[in-house]
Design a protein around this motif. Structure first.
Motif, PDB file in Angstrom:
ATOM      1  N   LEU A 171      -9.515 -16.216   8.102  1.00 14.92           N
ATOM      2  CA  LEU A 171      -8.436 -15.294   8.454  1.00 14.92           C
ATOM      3  C   LEU A 171      -7.529 -15.027   7.254  1.00 14.92           C
ATOM      4  N   GLY A 172      -7.380 -16.024   6.393  1.00 16.05           N
ATOM      5  CA  GLY A 172      -6.573 -15.850   5.192  1.00 16.05           C
ATOM      6  C   GLY A 172      -7.134 -14.779   4.278  1.00 16.05           C
ATOM      7  N   VAL A 173      -8.461 -14.702   4.199  1.00 16.93           N
ATOM      8  CA  VAL A 173      -9.100 -13.666   3.378  1.00 16.93           C
ATOM      9  C   VAL A 173      -8.779 -12.286   3.946  1.00 16.93           C
ATOM     10  N   ILE A 174      -8.919 -12.137   5.271  1.00 11.72           N
ATOM     11  CA  ILE A 174      -8.638 -10.848   5.916  1.00 11.72           C
ATOM     12  C   ILE A 174      -7.167 -10.492   5.773  1.00 11.72           C
ATOM     13  N   ALA A 175      -6.294 -11.481   5.924  1.00 11.24           N
ATOM     14  CA  ALA A 175      -4.855 -11.232   5.806  1.00 11.24           C
ATOM     15  C   ALA A 175      -4.499 -10.704   4.418  1.00 11.24           C
ATOM     16  N   SER A 176      -5.203 -11.177   3.400  1.00  9.33           N
ATOM     17  CA  SER A 176      -4.948 -10.704   2.034  1.00  9.33           C
ATOM     18  C   SER A 176      -5.300  -9.231   1.883  1.00  9.33           C
ATOM     19  N   LEU A 177      -6.262  -8.774   2.661  1.00  8.47           N
ATOM     20  CA  LEU A 177      -6.671  -7.369   2.572  1.00  8.47           C
ATOM     21  C   LEU A 177      -5.667  -6.426   3.229  1.00  8.47           C
ATOM     22  N   VAL A 178      -4.961  -6.895   4.238  1.00 12.92           N
ATOM     23  CA  VAL A 178      -4.076  -5.987   4.993  1.00 12.92           C
ATOM     24  C   VAL A 178      -2.605  -6.106   4.616  1.00 12.92           C
ATOM     25  N   LYS A 179      -2.291  -6.944   3.644  1.00 16.17           N
ATOM     26  CA  LYS A 179      -0.879  -7.153   3.309  1.00 16.17           C
ATOM     27  C   LYS A 179      -0.173  -5.872   2.919  1.00 16.17           C
ATOM     28  N   THR A 180      -0.880  -4.961   2.261  1.00 17.80           N
ATOM     29  CA  THR A 180      -0.236  -3.734   1.806  1.00 17.80           C
ATOM     30  C   THR A 180      -0.317  -2.602   2.831  1.00 17.80           C
ATOM     31  N   ILE A 198      -0.907 -17.694  14.163  1.00 20.73           N
ATOM     32  CA  ILE A 198       0.043 -17.043  13.256  1.00 20.73           C
ATOM     33  C   ILE A 198      -0.668 -16.034  12.361  1.00 20.73           C
ATOM     34  N   ILE A 199      -1.769 -16.454  11.736  1.00 18.69           N
ATOM     35  CA  ILE A 199      -2.439 -15.573  10.771  1.00 18.69           C
ATOM     36  C   ILE A 199      -3.110 -14.394  11.471  1.00 18.69           C
ATOM     37  N   SER A 200      -3.762 -14.645  12.591  1.00 18.62           N
ATOM     38  CA  SER A 200      -4.437 -13.552  13.294  1.00 18.62           C
ATOM     39  C   SER A 200      -3.421 -12.560  13.874  1.00 18.62           C
ATOM     40  N   THR A 201      -2.267 -13.054  14.329  1.00 14.41           N
ATOM     41  CA  THR A 201      -1.227 -12.148  14.823  1.00 14.41           C
ATOM     42  C   THR A 201      -0.639 -11.349  13.669  1.00 14.41           C
ATOM     43  N   PHE A 202      -0.516 -11.981  12.507  1.00 13.50           N
ATOM     44  CA  PHE A 202      -0.054 -11.275  11.300  1.00 13.50           C
ATOM     45  C   PHE A 202      -0.994 -10.123  10.962  1.00 13.50           C
ATOM     46  N   ILE A 203      -2.300 -10.349  11.083  1.00 16.55           N
ATOM     47  CA  ILE A 203      -3.283  -9.291  10.795  1.00 16.55           C
ATOM     48  C   ILE A 203      -3.123  -8.136  11.784  1.00 16.55           C
ATOM     49  N   ILE A 204      -3.004  -8.464  13.079  1.00 16.41           N
ATOM     50  CA  ILE A 204      -2.787  -7.426  14.089  1.00 16.41           C
ATOM     51  C   ILE A 204      -1.509  -6.655  13.788  1.00 16.41           C
ATOM     52  N   LEU A 205      -0.449  -7.353  13.392  1.00 18.86           N
ATOM     53  CA  LEU A 205       0.814  -6.695  13.060  1.00 18.86           C
ATOM     54  C   LEU A 205       0.636  -5.713  11.908  1.00 18.86           C
ATOM     55  N   LYS A 206      -0.055  -6.133  10.853  1.00 16.11           N
ATOM     56  CA  LYS A 206      -0.248  -5.269   9.690  1.00 16.11           C
ATOM     57  C   LYS A 206      -1.090  -4.049  10.047  1.00 16.11           C
ATOM     58  N   ILE A 207      -2.047  -4.233  10.941  1.00 15.05           N
ATOM     59  CA  ILE A 207      -2.832  -3.087  11.410  1.00 15.05           C
ATOM     60  C   ILE A 207      -1.934  -2.134  12.200  1.00 15.05           C
ATOM     61  N   LEU A 208      -1.078  -2.684  13.052  1.00 18.12           N
ATOM     62  CA  LEU A 208      -0.165  -1.858  13.845  1.00 18.12           C
ATOM     63  C   LEU A 208       0.831  -1.097  12.967  1.00 18.12           C
ATOM     64  N   LEU A 209       1.258  -1.698  11.881  1.00 17.76           N
ATOM     65  CA  LEU A 209       2.232  -1.058  10.999  1.00 17.76           C
ATOM     66  C   LEU A 209       1.637   0.134  10.251  1.00 17.76           C
ATOM     67  N   ASN A 210       0.313   0.205  10.215  1.00 17.15           N
ATOM     68  CA  ASN A 210      -0.362   1.370   9.657  1.00 17.15           C
ATOM     69  C   ASN A 210      -0.500   2.421  10.762  1.00 17.15           C
ATOM     70  N   GLU A 211      -0.241   3.684  10.437  1.00 19.13           N
ATOM     71  CA  GLU A 211      -0.280   4.735  11.465  1.00 19.13           C
ATOM     72  C   GLU A 211      -1.656   4.841  12.116  1.00 19.13           C
ATOM     73  N   ASN A 212      -2.711   4.741  11.310  1.00 21.40           N
ATOM     74  CA  ASN A 212      -4.066   4.800  11.871  1.00 21.40           C
ATOM     75  C   ASN A 212      -4.321   3.624  12.803  1.00 21.40           C
ATOM     76  N   GLY A 213      -3.788   2.464  12.419  1.00 24.09           N
ATOM     77  CA  GLY A 213      -3.975   1.275  13.243  1.00 24.09           C
ATOM     78  C   GLY A 213      -3.266   1.388  14.576  1.00 24.09           C
ATOM     79  N   LEU A 214      -2.024   1.867  14.539  1.00 25.06           N
ATOM     80  CA  LEU A 214      -1.267   2.041  15.785  1.00 25.06           C
ATOM     81  C   LEU A 214      -1.952   3.042  16.701  1.00 25.06           C
ATOM     82  N   THR A 215      -2.404   4.149  16.125  1.00 23.03           N
ATOM     83  CA  THR A 215      -3.091   5.180  16.914  1.00 23.03           C
ATOM     84  C   THR A 215      -4.370   4.627  17.535  1.00 23.03           C
ATOM     85  N   TYR A 216      -5.119   3.858  16.758  1.00 23.13           N
ATOM     86  CA  TYR A 216      -6.388   3.296  17.247  1.00 23.13           C
ATOM     87  C   TYR A 216      -6.154   2.360  18.429  1.00 23.13           C
TER      88      TYR A 216
END
Length: 295
Positions: free
Chosen positions: A150-159, A190-208
């Motif tokens: 999950l840490g690897v995936i979290a690093s991809l979505v930080k931005t 914590i980490i998996s919820t962080f990933i979901i949050l970062k996806i939600l903060l992206n407009e495409n992610g929220l729409t999806y």
């Protein structure tokens, strides 16, 4: 010669000496990392993995050297793939898990580096990590493997960049994160919820996520279950991510209407006031959420 001229010469001399010192340090780091990578490629991986992992956050050149060294990625993938047979039935040992986690930590370094993260994404290497996230076994050897993955995936979505979020959406990362949120311990949640949050903060992610009621329900239900988890296992970090997820979901009109009926009661009645304490950010997000939902 004046004082100022003397000072200038002294300053210039110190600058040259400092530059030479930096150059010498960089050369030593280059030799060290290159030597360890060579050991890794030659299948003498145990010590190489340990040492590379120990310096990965302190030496900037680790990620580029790992990426551009012929055979290095194959060697890291070898460590990952080698434990697939032990995932089901679950016979993974602590030693096997620890070694795979060292390789995963180096993938995380590549995913975090500005020069290599896009290349890492385009290679589709993250897909090799997904089988670890699919596992349901709760032994420490499996849990640390999921946490590191999950840490690897979290690093991809930080931005929250479109290309990274779109890749994860297209490869069905959300069900894997929801799975980790449901079965995992505190760090996994914590980490998996962080990933979901970062996806939600992206407009495409929220729409999806809000595109269909089924997707919204899947995400909101699991987040709601974690609110109940917090009643027994308080975690300020997890609470922060949960509140921010709900706050972001409320930006979607349909999700906002649904949350008026489904927002967990403990978020509405002040249950977590003591846990929040002096963290004004969480309190602000929670109050704004309740105002938005008119609760």
């Amino acid at each position: 010669m004046t004082y100022f001229e003397n000072s200038g010469i002294g300053l210039q001399k110190e600058t040259v000496e400092e530059q030479n010192k930096i150059q010498t340090t960089n050369e030593k780091e280059l030799i060290l990392v290159s030597s360890l990578v060579l050991d890794l490629i030659k299948n003498d991986s145990d010590q190489a993995l340990i040492q590379l992992s120990s310096i990965r956050n302190d030496v900037d050149i680790v990620a580029p050297i790992l990426w551009y060294s012929t055979g290095c990625l194959a060697a890291l993938l070898r460590e990952i793939i080698s434990i697939y047979p032990f995932l089901s039935p679950p016979t993974l040992t602590t030693k096997q898990s620890e070694k795979a986690c060292l390789a995963l930590s180096l993938f995380q370094t590549i995913a975090s580096n500005q020069e290599t993260r896009t290349l890492f994404l385009r290679s589709s290497i993250p897909l090799y990590i997904y089988p670890f996230l699919s596992s349901s076994h709760k032994s420490p050897s499996f849990e640390i493997l999921r946490v590191t993955s999950l840490g690897v995936i979290a690093s991809l979505v930080k931005t929250e960049e479109d290309n990274f979020v779109n890749f994860l959406l297209s490869t069905e990362i959300i069900p894997l994160c929801l799975h980790a949120m449901e079965i995992g311990g505190e760090q996994e949640k914590i980490i998996s919820t962080f990933i979901i949050l970062k996806i939600l903060l992206n407009e495409n992610g929220l729409t999806y996520i809000c595109e269909t009621y089924e997707r919204f329900l899947a995400v909101s239900s699991v987040i709601g279950n974690m609110v109940n988890y917090l009643l027994e296992e308080p975690s300020i970090e997890l609470l922060k991510h949960i509140v921010r997820c709900y706050f972001r979901l409320a930006d979607n009109s349909r999700a906002r209407e649904a949350l008026k009926q489904t927002l967990p009661q403990p978020l509405k009645d002040g249950t977590f006031i003591d846990l929040i304490g002096n963290d004004t950010r969480i309190l602000k997000w929670l109050n704004l959420l309740l105002e938005e939902l008119e609760l």
